[in-house]
Design a protein around this motif. Sequence first.
Motif, PDB file in Angstrom:
ATOM      1  N   ILE B  88      47.303  38.033  36.690  1.00  0.00           N
ATOM      2  CA  ILE B  88      46.766  37.203  37.681  1.00  0.00           C
ATOM      3  C   ILE B  88      45.747  36.286  37.029  1.00  0.00           C
ATOM      4  N   GLN B  89      45.301  36.794  35.699  1.00  0.00           N
ATOM      5  CA  GLN B  89      44.539  36.133  34.921  1.00  0.00           C
ATOM      6  C   GLN B  89      45.160  35.422  33.703  1.00  0.00           C
ATOM      7  N   ARG B  90      46.335  35.337  33.624  1.00  0.00           N
ATOM      8  CA  ARG B  90      46.917  34.601  32.290  1.00  0.00           C
ATOM      9  C   ARG B  90      47.530  33.361  32.582  1.00  0.00           C
ATOM     10  N   GLY B  91      47.261  32.396  31.813  1.00  0.00           N
ATOM     11  CA  GLY B  91      47.894  30.902  31.843  1.00  0.00           C
ATOM     12  C   GLY B  91      49.398  31.246  31.396  1.00  0.00           C
ATOM     13  N   GLY B  92      50.017  30.057  31.735  1.00  0.00           N
ATOM     14  CA  GLY B  92      51.543  29.787  31.387  1.00  0.00           C
ATOM     15  C   GLY B  92      52.156  30.586  32.427  1.00  0.00           C
ATOM     16  N   THR B  93      53.693  31.070  32.238  1.00  0.00           N
ATOM     17  CA  THR B  93      54.399  31.740  33.083  1.00  0.00           C
ATOM     18  C   THR B  93      55.024  32.804  32.546  1.00  0.00           C
TER      19      THR B  93
ATOM     20  N   GLU C 172      33.355  31.588  39.852  1.00  0.00           N
ATOM     21  CA  GLU C 172      33.908  31.566  38.515  1.00  0.00           C
ATOM     22  C   GLU C 172      32.973  32.411  37.796  1.00  0.00           C
ATOM     23  N   THR C 173      31.606  32.575  37.658  1.00  0.00           N
ATOM     24  CA  THR C 173      31.073  33.318  36.741  1.00  0.00           C
ATOM     25  C   THR C 173      31.374  34.808  37.209  1.00  0.00           C
ATOM     26  N   ALA C 174      31.331  35.120  38.291  1.00  0.00           N
ATOM     27  CA  ALA C 174      31.634  36.364  38.599  1.00  0.00           C
ATOM     28  C   ALA C 174      32.946  36.872  38.452  1.00  0.00           C
ATOM     29  N   LEU C 175      33.774  36.178  38.652  1.00  0.00           N
ATOM     30  CA  LEU C 175      35.261  36.222  38.210  1.00  0.00           C
ATOM     31  C   LEU C 175      35.418  36.357  36.818  1.00  0.00           C
ATOM     32  N   ASP C 176      34.726  35.533  36.075  1.00  0.00           N
ATOM     33  CA  ASP C 176      34.609  35.713  34.428  1.00  0.00           C
ATOM     34  C   ASP C 176      34.194  37.277  33.993  1.00  0.00           C
ATOM     35  N   ALA C 177      33.127  37.560  34.731  1.00  0.00           N
ATOM     36  CA  ALA C 177      32.733  39.306  34.416  1.00  0.00           C
ATOM     37  C   ALA C 177      33.850  40.113  34.795  1.00  0.00           C
ATOM     38  N   VAL C 178      34.426  39.948  35.932  1.00  0.00           N
ATOM     39  CA  VAL C 178      35.453  40.741  36.294  1.00  0.00           C
ATOM     40  C   VAL C 178      36.576  40.696  35.323  1.00  0.00           C
ATOM     41  N   ASP C 179      36.953  39.610  34.767  1.00  0.00           N
ATOM     42  CA  ASP C 179      38.127  39.714  33.852  1.00  0.00           C
ATOM     43  C   ASP C 179      37.533  40.426  32.587  1.00  0.00           C
ATOM     44  N   LYS C 180      36.455  40.331  32.287  1.00  0.00           N
ATOM     45  CA  LYS C 180      35.943  40.999  31.088  1.00  0.00           C
ATOM     46  C   LYS C 180      36.110  42.492  31.437  1.00  0.00           C
TER      47      LYS C 180
END
Lengths: 348, 348, 348, 348
Positions: B88-93, C172-180
């Motif tokens: 879900i977090q990745r760019g491209g396809t 976006e800030t919260a999502l960035d933390a979730v991604d990490k």
Amino acid sequence: MTDATPPQTAPHPLLDPGACASPNPAGVRRIAVLTSGGDAPGMNAAIRAVVRTASHQGIEVVGVRRGFAGLHRGELGLLGPRDVANIIQRGGTTLLTARSRTWRTPEGRALGAKYLREWDVDGLVVIGGDGSFHGAHFLQEEHGIPVIGIPGTIDNDLYGTDYTIGYFTAVETALDAVDKLRDTGASHERIFVIEVMGRHAGHIAVDVAVAGGAEEVFIPEDGKPVSDVVQTVQESVAKGKRGSIIIVAEGYAGGAQAVGDAITAGTGLETRVTILGHIQRGGTPVASDRILASRLGEAAVFALMEGRRGEMVGTTCGQITHTPLHVTWERSKDVNRDLYRCAKTLSV
Amino acid sequence: MTDATPPQTAPHPLLDPGACASPNPAGVRRIAVLTSGGDAPGMNAAIRAVVRTASHQGIEVVGVRRGFAGLHRGELGLLGPRDVANIIQRGGTTLLTARSRTWRTPEGRALGAKYLREWDVDGLVVIGGDGSFHGAHFLQEEHGIPVIGIPGTIDNDLYGTDYTIGYFTAVETALDAVDKLRDTGASHERIFVIEVMGRHAGHIAVDVAVAGGAEEVFIPEDGKPVSDVVQTVQESVAKGKRGSIIIVAEGYAGGAQAVGDAITAGTGLETRVTILGHIQRGGTPVASDRILASRLGEAAVFALMEGRRGEMVGTTCGQITHTPLHVTWERSKDVNRDLYRCAKTLSV
Amino acid sequence: MTDATPPQTAPHPLLDPGACASPNPAGVRRIAVLTSGGDAPGMNAAIRAVVRTASHQGIEVVGVRRGFAGLHRGELGLLGPRDVANIIQRGGTTLLTARSRTWRTPEGRALGAKYLREWDVDGLVVIGGDGSFHGAHFLQEEHGIPVIGIPGTIDNDLYGTDYTIGYFTAVETALDAVDKLRDTGASHERIFVIEVMGRHAGHIAVDVAVAGGAEEVFIPEDGKPVSDVVQTVQESVAKGKRGSIIIVAEGYAGGAQAVGDAITAGTGLETRVTILGHIQRGGTPVASDRILASRLGEAAVFALMEGRRGEMVGTTCGQITHTPLHVTWERSKDVNRDLYRCAKTLSV
Amino acid sequence: MTDATPPQTAPHPLLDPGACASPNPAGVRRIAVLTSGGDAPGMNAAIRAVVRTASHQGIEVVGVRRGFAGLHRGELGLLGPRDVANIIQRGGTTLLTARSRTWRTPEGRALGAKYLREWDVDGLVVIGGDGSFHGAHFLQEEHGIPVIGIPGTIDNDLYGTDYTIGYFTAVETALDAVDKLRDTGASHERIFVIEVMGRHAGHIAVDVAVAGGAEEVFIPEDGKPVSDVVQTVQESVAKGKRGSIIIVAEGYAGGAQAVGDAITAGTGLETRVTILGHIQRGGTPVASDRILASRLGEAAVFALMEGRRGEMVGTTCGQITHTPLHVTWERSKDVNRDLYRCAKTLSV
């Protein structure tokens, strides 16, 4: 290519952790500071460090706006510790910068010297690259005003310091762009040829190539013919790689466009040429640039207090070093050859 | 310019929060999904949503690699919910994309239809822009395979949806670049002319101009002569502004280079032209794109289950809408005129 | 839960693209602006838009520092268009903000009104959340000074506008933390329970859950028992998922810690609880927040010029709307139920 | 505190830029690689470098999943150069990691050794911190399998290398959070006490304090009483500073909460305590971590080829160094004392 003579390394007599005010043999009471040449992320952190270190030592600071252009026009004003609050994280330079033709004339420099004397300044800190150091060098030669240089340029092409302020941020910015292009490159199985900054030096290009997992890198320091890329790309396709990233320093003959054209001519494959350009100069400075700028700003003030003049402060292996200004441009600093080789091996 | 007829809005009979499996009047058992055209950040989130919604409804999904090019070559394979984990977090396809000339021929499409029938597919979800929708439209017309389009393109130039997947991320990427250039522009008091994507549409340009505090914006939808910029820049200089930012959509006649040249010709001031290019396609998708993609992916599966065909799913005022594919390219969606006006006012 | 009555929507008579100066039936000559309550990214863009729109219309602007606390202490000063240059991209608020107990007393408000009259102000723009709107409402009720509110709060919990300034950046800030955290969660196959802001509202939590691919989300609007999470986690483990992400709004009973404890008690699995906290308030505002702030700042000035008072400007489906201040806190705005449902389905 | 004895530095006989295949005196044919302990950004770049360097030298690589836990359970498999494509930019570790109690027993290690012998492995590369190096050390001692360690931990607390993989990214992540909190701190004129990672070491804390312009920093290496902060804060308020940032390493007695409580007790001022936690482990690795990982991954393969064993590869002043594993945990690496002092001076 690189001169093996190391820059002069001196232990810091002033770095006494217990001392609040350090010895000031040169009796410095007031100094000036300016930024010059192309802006670089971290310049504000350096300005802040100069002002606050001086303040901590009981020394006043005069800020010069618009570099040497502002100096010969008399754009000077006192800078206190609160004036540099909340700027450590900002890109660009709050003192502004400009190119000045007038400064290249003795008359221009005489005007600047007059203002510095009027402001009763005991020394000048110049934050910039080799062009700026030339300007500072002549000011000292002709008018006896002690100058200390702080290396501030994204290109990292100054001899006498492992790194220059702004370099780390420029690498991250370019790498972020490469990561983005890789998304598209991998999705479309395309070849991207990306030009990064570096008119005379491949430091950014080599770092970005290794960190970005590039297939090939071209730098001005190297005579590698553009035709080499054709074989690299063909091998890469043969191995089944999805998309390729080629990094080119702007100073490599012909730049990214020439490399892209060569690939298309030699392989018939379509390429996408992207020139990253000035975005590499901007942005919030990364930690490494802020830390380097903080240390060099402090070291510049200490250098003037010690009676040093006509030198650039830098870091070598984490230690503060001092190098005569003319040496910083007379000798050249090679790219990291281990990395350069590594870039190639790891893209197998 | 804009057609005032709204896209068809329908309440979702399937959106019953309590229902675990929704009614499936069309009796859909297996669907295919592909990405086509230029890649856009958020396409992976859309793929994931299609696969997981289908799985939740007991429907199987076949992934087609390399878009229509892969379809007529038979690059199909089953995709399960775990296959789309952590994308879900990745760019491209991850399904890849490609341009296909063969698909533009009836023979090419017949080959694709054959594979879809072999895989016993009840419908096809196509994620892409208007070119991709053309390809999907003809497949349905000629071979009767129900297709549903999901708008995936950074340009936001499809009629029938307020936003397209990838648009929000492209705007942020361009804005980040503008912020970086502003650092340098303000430090050097320079004029930057920045070209953003948008071959036929100024959506990105207008958003970036307002959010980036630009002095002027040029878009393909508008007949504004390039000479207008000269006056803007002169007024800006007269007001004492430090540095100027001018935004140009790539589709504006002559692009950023023409605008930069006009400024220099008309004012004698130096400009820096920067073409942001493909970096706008890449990068981790922002939340808005992932959310939009998640909703549209779900809606596309529901649409096939309802027996819809030849339509694009989109959102209008936060509601899911359905628009016949041909309408999405026959009508044009104007830029937000309030914003366009606002860009100018706020740069005073 | 949500009140279906829509906020009053009015076409903008002043939005005449051709007009340079708009009609000003209320004869407004000078207005004041302040930020109040918790800071939110985009507040500076709103201040800039108020100042520049007013300036464009020939209206003067008085900036009040430190919100209502500064108002009753008389911290007022003129703000010109150049004073708000180069702030559109900055987090926080350059006008500062503070909580004020004095303002909750009639005496405090009387002092503030006195200053506004001394400065000859025709209206006040208040940028903040519902607490700030209460303060503004009483000022108008008691002293007749027209007030217009601009919704500036990361929580998005004001009725009468689809979005509030700062919300997009906080997501976006919260999502960035979730991604990490997902990187670590996937590498260690661990369960992360992440608390995002939202004392009374789950807007941030729902968006972050969908965009972050979370397994479960808990919001204050919902009576879902914490024990539900145990089953979700067990199913997730059974499906072979590597690592789980659970999102909890701070206003959910017990917060993230309670949810983490319930998981450990019910499954024996270790969890990592992370409270994102105040980082969600800061940072460079994303494009959507800057654009929203620009439009609402302009709309607030227009509203005062039209003679409106005691209203909040907002956007509904992209159109500017006006809602009486008391309605913004009397009615509640539900989370997007489609998204809430979607969060669950897509984590299968 | 720091031991002055330098780690052993050796020139690399294998680093012959012209050589395609390097001498391989140890006759290595196949090696294994695993990641262990807490994940760190850049571990994937290290895995990639190990696999590709080995491949370039004609050596096969076996990947072990889930660290030592996976090793004693036999989770091994071949890794080719294409298997590590497109992972250099990803956080976490694609080989997964886990804590293992079984490995702490001789029986557990015997099981692991059995699998390595079955796979006919000539050496093992372990990417991790000091706990992982202990595990590797005992494996070699008891079973004679040559091990080489690569320092992968965000804490930078290993003797024998200037930096560890993941450290640079963790500093940037923490700094980004500090920048965001500063926005709010400055807007509200509040005191933020921020806890960064570092259970036994203050490296991250000191870097972040200097780069973040913090007023004070507390680290485990130092006996500074928490009461010191009270005076710092009082002076800061007296100087008229807007907001304060205090950095605390998690290993400092009592952590950030204790420091926050001391400030409130001593000054009556409200504080906001924020514990950054696990977000510091995640995220796309910055260039410095990818480059370090690339070089160390290559060096680890070369070390095994040279017949080295029981050593950690590291960098000192940009040169590759080798340090016996037990030395890496027996000696301690002090924080940069110049920076530590600098942090304080520059916050005046």
